[in-house]
Design a protein around this motif. Structure first.
Motif, PDB file in Angstrom:
ATOM      1  N   ARG A   9       0.837  -1.111  -0.048  1.00 21.40           N
ATOM      2  CA  ARG A   9      -0.044  -0.016  -0.127  1.00 21.40           C
ATOM      3  C   ARG A   9       0.789   1.164   0.063  1.00 21.40           C
ATOM      4  NH1 ARG A   9      -5.424  -1.382   1.709  1.00 21.40           N
ATOM      5  NH2 ARG A   9      -5.035  -3.483   2.933  1.00 21.40           N
ATOM      6  N   PRO A  10       0.638   2.238  -0.891  1.00 21.33           N
ATOM      7  CA  PRO A  10       1.441   3.505  -0.954  1.00 21.33           C
ATOM      8  C   PRO A  10       1.298   4.134   0.380  1.00 21.33           C
ATOM      9  CG  PRO A  10      -0.261   3.524  -2.754  1.00 21.33           C
ATOM     10  CD  PRO A  10      -0.391   2.149  -1.800  1.00 21.33           C
ATOM     11  N   GLU A  11       0.325   4.128   1.257  1.00 23.72           N
ATOM     12  CA  GLU A  11       0.393   4.879   2.343  1.00 23.72           C
ATOM     13  C   GLU A  11       1.162   4.242   3.490  1.00 23.72           C
ATOM     14  OE1 GLU A  11      -2.241   3.656   1.104  1.00 23.72           O
ATOM     15  OE2 GLU A  11      -3.554   2.463   2.884  1.00 23.72           O
ATOM     16  N   ILE A  42     -11.177  -4.296  -5.963  1.00 23.02           N
ATOM     17  CA  ILE A  42     -12.225  -4.070  -4.729  1.00 23.02           C
ATOM     18  C   ILE A  42     -13.528  -3.866  -5.405  1.00 23.02           C
ATOM     19  CG2 ILE A  42     -13.083  -2.438  -3.141  1.00 23.02           C
ATOM     20  CD1 ILE A  42      -9.952  -1.671  -2.420  1.00 23.02           C
ATOM     21  N   PRO A  57      -3.841   1.164  -6.847  1.00 22.40           N
ATOM     22  CA  PRO A  57      -2.583   1.849  -6.811  1.00 22.40           C
ATOM     23  C   PRO A  57      -1.801   1.439  -5.643  1.00 22.40           C
ATOM     24  CG  PRO A  57      -4.210   3.580  -7.057  1.00 22.40           C
ATOM     25  CD  PRO A  57      -4.881   2.440  -6.829  1.00 22.40           C
ATOM     26  N   LYS A  58      -0.520   1.015  -5.942  1.00 21.21           N
ATOM     27  CA  LYS A  58       0.322   0.359  -4.951  1.00 21.21           C
ATOM     28  C   LYS A  58       1.883   0.988  -5.152  1.00 21.21           C
ATOM     29  CE  LYS A  58      -2.371  -2.949  -3.643  1.00 21.21           C
ATOM     30  NZ  LYS A  58      -3.117  -2.739  -2.154  1.00 21.21           N
ATOM     31  N   LYS A  85      -5.445  -6.205   6.691  1.00 18.81           N
ATOM     32  CA  LYS A  85      -6.767  -6.249   5.567  1.00 18.81           C
ATOM     33  C   LYS A  85      -6.151  -6.666   4.306  1.00 18.81           C
ATOM     34  CE  LYS A  85      -8.474  -2.283   7.831  1.00 18.81           C
ATOM     35  NZ  LYS A  85      -7.967  -0.682   7.893  1.00 18.81           N
TER      36      LYS A  85
END
Lengths: 109, 398
Positions: A9-11, A42, A57-58, A85
């Motif tokens: 995950r980008p974040e 999703i 986006p990753k 998750k």
């Protein structure tokens, strides 16, 4: 040597960078990528039907390390990237034949 | 009175200038969110503009400018614009033009509130909220100040909407943010603006449109309009430099800080534009830049996710502007004296008008947001928030 290639995950990038630094690994290459996994993205449910968002986006990072360090790097990345998750990502480990420093020509293998 | 072509032409132009500010808010905010919510943020402003435009001609204008009911709200005499003519009234321009001019103000107020909804609001809930807010918060506040309501009768001055538009929307955004809750991940990882040049462009549209906002509020093409035009520009410039300097002192002189300061200066001069001179506008703008910068730092320290700082810039900037009008008003400009010319009553009237509007806007917004949340839910689901509102609400990608 191994290349550890991780997609997550980008974040979570800041967390992964910090976890790697804590273990003494600084060098990396980072790319913004899009992808999907086993869930094929999703699915968003609406009264009128469903919208499938298939490419999410990753970020992808690549870290090249000595064979003996591979497991520590993997553990650090998992540590930083995991939320528990669906969609936390994947790590691949590839063999690397040689590594050459452009400025000095210094080689490692 | 016969139609004054100069005034009519200027008000037509000013109305169009103010219209541009609403998408300007959208682009300003759009640059500040993550890419996955860019379309959503711009679209919210357009949706507000369309909805409020219709609400305004159906009943909003009448609630604001219809015959006074208890100093609080207008009656329904102008429902569906009945009785609004094309012939020049006493002021020299057609009444329907006044309706149009005031309508674009109503729209931008609600657009500013979108700050508190950023990146997590469900579109249907937002639309319901916007309709309720503009009807129950904006329309009464416009009546208080400009439609013959109590704020005007106690002598509280608001030239172009510092209280009606900015205090109301800024504190409403704060109330919304408190009800809807933080964006998921807020405080855990940084959510950086995805496109600062877009925000700079939005700021340019705002600064440009603000000439119509303030100079148009003279409701005439005359010296008062020219003064409002000038002080608007100077206050914006002073605000821009003040915030730039403050952010430079603490680190880098950020362009985002500079335009935020410009908007702070524009907000603060809004209630004062017809009452102060150029010298005062330098002080009003510079102090606004510093106050709003401080308010933003306070908001961040408190961990409040009033995401795009409408409260810090519009709410606190508007509050300062209302006080500043009471302090700096000069009889030579608009016929009113403020604190500096020894008139304490003016300062008190302004403070009362501003604080009453602040409390009303904040409390009613809290109630409306809470009700909408209970009835249909203000927030999108966690997954929709994760993929972003552009795809989940609009099915589009920026």
């Amino acid at each position: 040597m191994k290349m550890v290639k991780a997609i997550f995950r980008p974040e979570r990038l800041e967390f992964v960078k910090r976890a790697l630094e804590d273990q003494g690994f600084y060098g990396m290459t980072v790319m913004a990528v899009e992808g999907r996994g086993d869930q094929k993205g999703i699915s968003l449910q609406y009264r009128g039907g469903a919208i499938m968002v298939d490419l999410i986006p990753k970020v992808q990072i690549e870290v090249v390390v000595k064979d003996a360090d591979t497991d520590r790097v993997i553990a650090a990345i998992c540590d930083g990237a995991r939320t528990g998750k669906i969609g936390d990502g994947r790590i691949f480990v590839l063999p690397v034949e040689r590594s050459i420093k452009v400025r000095t020509g210094e080689q490692e293998s | 009175m016969t139609l004054d072509t100069g005034t009519t032409a200027w008000l037509l132009t000013a109305t169009a200038l103010v219209m541009l500010m609403t998408p300007g808010v959208g682009f300003f905010y759009g640059g500040l969110v993550r890419r996955k919510n860019f379309i959503s943020m711009v679209a919210l402003s357009f949706i507000v503009f369309a909805m409020v435009s219709i609400q305004w001609v159906l009943f909003g204008y009448s609630l604001s400018f219809g015959g006074d009911i208890g100093g609080f709200i207008g009656n329904l005499d102008f429902l569906g614009l009945s009785g609004i003519g094309l012939e020049a009234g006493d002021a020299g321009y057609p009444p329907i033009l006044f309706v149009a001019f005031q309508g674009v103000f109503a729209a931008i107020a609600m657009a500013i509130v979108t700050s508190g909804f950023a990146e997590r609001v469900k579109l249907s809930a937002f639309m319901l909220f916007a309709l309720l807010w503009t009807t129950l918060v904006y329309d009464p506040l416009a009546h208080w100040a400009w439609g013959g309501g109590w704020a005007a009768s106690i002598g509280s001055l608001d030239f172009a909407g510092g209280t009606v538009v900015h205090i109301s929307s800024g504190f409403a955004a704060l109330a919304v943010a408190m009800v809807i809750g933080k964006r998921s991940g807020f405080g855990q990882y940084s959510m950086e603006p995805h496109n600062i040049p877009m925000t700079l462009l939005g700021a340019a549209l705002l600064w440009f449109g603000w000439f119509g906002f303030n100079a148009g509020s003279a409701l005439a093409a005359n010296g008062l309009a020219a003064n409002a035009f000038m002080v608007t520009n100077i206050s914006a410039a002073a605000g821009a430099l003040a915030w730039l300097a403050a952010s430079w002192y603490r680190g880098k002189p950020s362009s985002l800080g500079m335009v935020s300061g410009a908007v702070a200066g524009l907000v603060a001069i809004t209630p004062a534009a017809g009452f102060v001179d150029v010298g005062a506008s330098i002080a009003i703008g510079a102090i606004a830049g510093l106050i709003c910068y401080g308010a933003m730092l306070f908001r961040l320290k408190k961990g409040l996710d009033e995401s795009l700082d409408a409260w810090a810039v519009h709410g606190m900037g508007g509050l300062w502007g209302a006080f500043a009008t009471g302090i700096f008003a000069m009889a030579a400009i608009g016929g009113y004296s403020g604190l500096i010319e020894g008139n304490l009553d003016q300062f008190i009237a302004n403070a009362v008008g501003a604080l009453a509007a602040l409390v009303y806007a904040f409390v009613v917004t809290l109630v409306l947001a809470y009700l909408v949340d209970r009835i249909i839910g203000l927030r999108v689901s966690e997954e929709e928030e994760y993929v972003g509102l552009d795809i989940s609400q609009h099915g589009e990608r920026a």
